[in-house]
Design a protein around this motif. Structure first.
Motif, PDB file in Angstrom:
ATOM      1  N   ILE A 217       0.821  -1.210   0.000  1.00 32.99           N
ATOM      2  CA  ILE A 217       0.000   0.000   0.000  1.00 32.99           C
ATOM      3  C   ILE A 217       0.856   1.261   0.000  1.00 32.99           C
ATOM      4  N   THR A 218       1.960   1.246   0.727  1.00 33.88           N
ATOM      5  CA  THR A 218       2.842   2.419   0.809  1.00 33.88           C
ATOM      6  C   THR A 218       4.278   1.993   0.502  1.00 33.88           C
ATOM      7  N   PRO A 219       4.600   1.791  -0.773  1.00 33.93           N
ATOM      8  CA  PRO A 219       5.962   1.350  -1.112  1.00 33.93           C
ATOM      9  C   PRO A 219       6.993   2.391  -0.704  1.00 33.93           C
ATOM     10  N   HIS A 220       8.135   1.905  -0.199  1.00 36.92           N
ATOM     11  CA  HIS A 220       9.166   2.834   0.276  1.00 36.92           C
ATOM     12  C   HIS A 220       9.982   3.429  -0.865  1.00 36.92           C
ATOM     13  N   GLY A 221       9.881   2.875  -2.046  1.00 35.21           N
ATOM     14  CA  GLY A 221      10.547   3.446  -3.221  1.00 35.21           C
ATOM     15  C   GLY A 221       9.493   3.898  -4.215  1.00 35.21           C
ATOM     16  N   PHE A 222       9.521   5.161  -4.579  1.00 36.52           N
ATOM     17  CA  PHE A 222       8.488   5.690  -5.484  1.00 36.52           C
ATOM     18  C   PHE A 222       8.593   5.080  -6.874  1.00 36.52           C
ATOM     19  N   CYS A 223       9.805   5.079  -7.420  1.00 34.13           N
ATOM     20  CA  CYS A 223       9.969   4.572  -8.776  1.00 34.13           C
ATOM     21  C   CYS A 223      11.407   4.091  -8.973  1.00 34.13           C
ATOM     22  N   SER A 224      11.627   3.470 -10.115  1.00 35.18           N
ATOM     23  CA  SER A 224      12.964   2.986 -10.444  1.00 35.18           C
ATOM     24  C   SER A 224      13.116   2.974 -11.956  1.00 35.18           C
ATOM     25  N   PHE A 225      14.348   2.956 -12.405  1.00 38.63           N
ATOM     26  CA  PHE A 225      14.629   2.909 -13.832  1.00 38.63           C
ATOM     27  C   PHE A 225      15.088   1.512 -14.215  1.00 38.63           C
ATOM     28  N   ARG A 226      14.732   1.111 -15.421  1.00 38.64           N
ATOM     29  CA  ARG A 226      15.197  -0.158 -15.980  1.00 38.64           C
ATOM     30  C   ARG A 226      15.552   0.057 -17.443  1.00 38.64           C
ATOM     31  N   ARG A 227      16.527  -0.714 -17.903  1.00 36.55           N
ATOM     32  CA  ARG A 227      16.916  -0.667 -19.309  1.00 36.55           C
ATOM     33  C   ARG A 227      16.164  -1.768 -20.044  1.00 36.55           C
ATOM     34  N   VAL A 228      15.586  -1.432 -21.185  1.00 36.86           N
ATOM     35  CA  VAL A 228      14.824  -2.385 -21.996  1.00 36.86           C
ATOM     36  C   VAL A 228      15.809  -3.346 -22.662  1.00 36.86           C
ATOM     37  N   LEU A 229      15.571  -4.653 -22.510  1.00 32.58           N
ATOM     38  CA  LEU A 229      16.490  -5.677 -23.020  1.00 32.58           C
ATOM     39  C   LEU A 229      16.213  -6.082 -24.460  1.00 32.58           C
ATOM     40  N   LYS A 230      14.975  -5.864 -24.922  1.00 31.68           N
ATOM     41  CA  LYS A 230      14.641  -6.175 -26.314  1.00 31.68           C
ATOM     42  C   LYS A 230      13.516  -5.253 -26.759  1.00 31.68           C
ATOM     43  N   ASP A 231      13.360  -5.087 -28.057  1.00 26.02           N
ATOM     44  CA  ASP A 231      12.280  -4.252 -28.585  1.00 26.02           C
ATOM     45  C   ASP A 231      10.943  -4.828 -28.124  1.00 26.02           C
ATOM     46  N   ILE A 232      10.110  -3.952 -27.554  1.00 28.17           N
ATOM     47  CA  ILE A 232       8.784  -4.389 -27.107  1.00 28.17           C
ATOM     48  C   ILE A 232       7.754  -3.343 -27.483  1.00 28.17           C
ATOM     49  N   GLU A 233       6.510  -3.711 -27.303  1.00 33.08           N
ATOM     50  CA  GLU A 233       5.423  -2.761 -27.465  1.00 33.08           C
ATOM     51  C   GLU A 233       4.594  -2.813 -26.196  1.00 33.08           C
ATOM     52  N   PHE A 234       4.272  -1.651 -25.647  1.00 29.03           N
ATOM     53  CA  PHE A 234       3.491  -1.586 -24.426  1.00 29.03           C
ATOM     54  C   PHE A 234       2.394  -0.563 -24.609  1.00 29.03           C
ATOM     55  N   GLY A 235       1.150  -0.996 -24.487  1.00 24.39           N
ATOM     56  CA  GLY A 235       0.018  -0.082 -24.651  1.00 24.39           C
ATOM     57  C   GLY A 235      -0.016   0.573 -26.018  1.00 24.39           C
ATOM     58  N   GLY A 236       0.433  -0.148 -27.036  1.00 20.54           N
ATOM     59  CA  GLY A 236       0.442   0.380 -28.396  1.00 20.54           C
ATOM     60  C   GLY A 236       1.639   1.256 -28.724  1.00 20.54           C
ATOM     61  N   CYS A 237       2.535   1.453 -27.783  1.00 20.41           N
ATOM     62  CA  CYS A 237       3.723   2.290 -28.005  1.00 20.41           C
ATOM     63  C   CYS A 237       4.956   1.402 -28.139  1.00 20.41           C
ATOM     64  N   PRO A 238       5.706   1.571 -29.219  1.00 19.46           N
ATOM     65  CA  PRO A 238       6.945   0.785 -29.344  1.00 19.46           C
ATOM     66  C   PRO A 238       8.023   1.326 -28.393  1.00 19.46           C
ATOM     67  N   ILE A 239       8.739   0.407 -27.751  1.00 20.58           N
ATOM     68  CA  ILE A 239       9.828   0.786 -26.857  1.00 20.58           C
ATOM     69  C   ILE A 239      11.068   0.032 -27.337  1.00 20.58           C
ATOM     70  N   PRO A 240      12.037   0.757 -27.910  1.00 16.60           N
ATOM     71  CA  PRO A 240      13.226   0.101 -28.472  1.00 16.60           C
ATOM     72  C   PRO A 240      14.176  -0.454 -27.398  1.00 16.60           C
ATOM     73  N   LYS A 241      14.901  -1.458 -27.788  1.00 17.63           N
ATOM     74  CA  LYS A 241      15.932  -2.042 -26.943  1.00 17.63           C
ATOM     75  C   LYS A 241      16.912  -0.951 -26.499  1.00 17.63           C
ATOM     76  N   ARG A 242      17.400  -1.064 -25.272  1.00 17.53           N
ATOM     77  CA  ARG A 242      18.366  -0.162 -24.637  1.00 17.53           C
ATOM     78  C   ARG A 242      17.770   1.165 -24.161  1.00 17.53           C
TER      79      ARG A 242
END
Length: 195
Positions: A103-128
């Protein structure tokens, strides 16, 4: 108080030796790991305990269930058993802590690097590409946690798949401080409800 035992247990895990009595870690590696464990938990455990205390103040039924669990464990304790054994039996109390983290996460957000080309919610997200995710978005997703606004520690009675979606400790790899945080939280919370 159990905290000295926690520190000894954590250090004991770091100084384990192989069968031929050779050290698994060098002195420098042991020192680095000890510092990481202590520093890594400074804010996270105190934030978790703060929100747990707030939850217990606002949810008398949950507080009563934790007190009852602690009393049952104390009654069943064989003579000479350590308090560390008690901590491993505090299943409901740890579920309450997990629900508090959800309910109350101690970390608001985090960054991650995309490992392969994907599509999320109709938006393409390129590798890296770097993407940011917010823990609260996962923790409040009704498809993962039904009725996410309701405080329900029983969600964590089953280990999968729900706990894999709890961002607090479980990401692609388990947080190295998970067990230390669990013991520290249960020991302090156990002392608080005992007062």
């Amino acid at each position: 108080m159990v905290l000295p035992l926690i520190k000894i247990s954590a250090l004991a895990c770091l100084v384990i030796h192989n069968e031929d009595n050779s050290a698994l870690l060098s002195d420098e590696e042991i020192e680095d790991n000890a510092v990481i464990i202590m520093i890594g938990g400074y804010d996270t455990s105190s934030i978790l305990l703060t929100f747990l205390i707030r939850l217990l103040a606002n949810e008398p039924s949950i507080y009563a269930a934790i007190v009852q669990e602690k009393e049952e464990i104390a009654k069943a304790r064989p003579w000479g058993a350590s308090h560390m054994d008690d901590l491993n039996k505090m299943k409901y109390t740890w579920r309450v802590a997990m629900e508090t983290l959800r309910i109350t996460p101690h970390g608001f957000c985090s960054f991650r690097r995309v490992l392969k080309d994907i599509e999320f919610g109709g938006c393409p997200i390129p590798k890296r590409w770097q993407v940011v995710w917010a823990a609260s978005m996962t923790h409040m997703d009704e498809t993962i946690f039904p009725n996410p606004s309701k405080i329900d520690p029983t969600r964590f009675e089953q280990q999968a798949p729900v706990t894999c979606c709890l961002v607090a400790f479980r990401r692609p790899r388990m947080c190295p401080r998970y067990e230390f945080a669990r013991i520290e939280t249960l020991a302090l919370l156990g002392d608080l409800v005992h007062m």
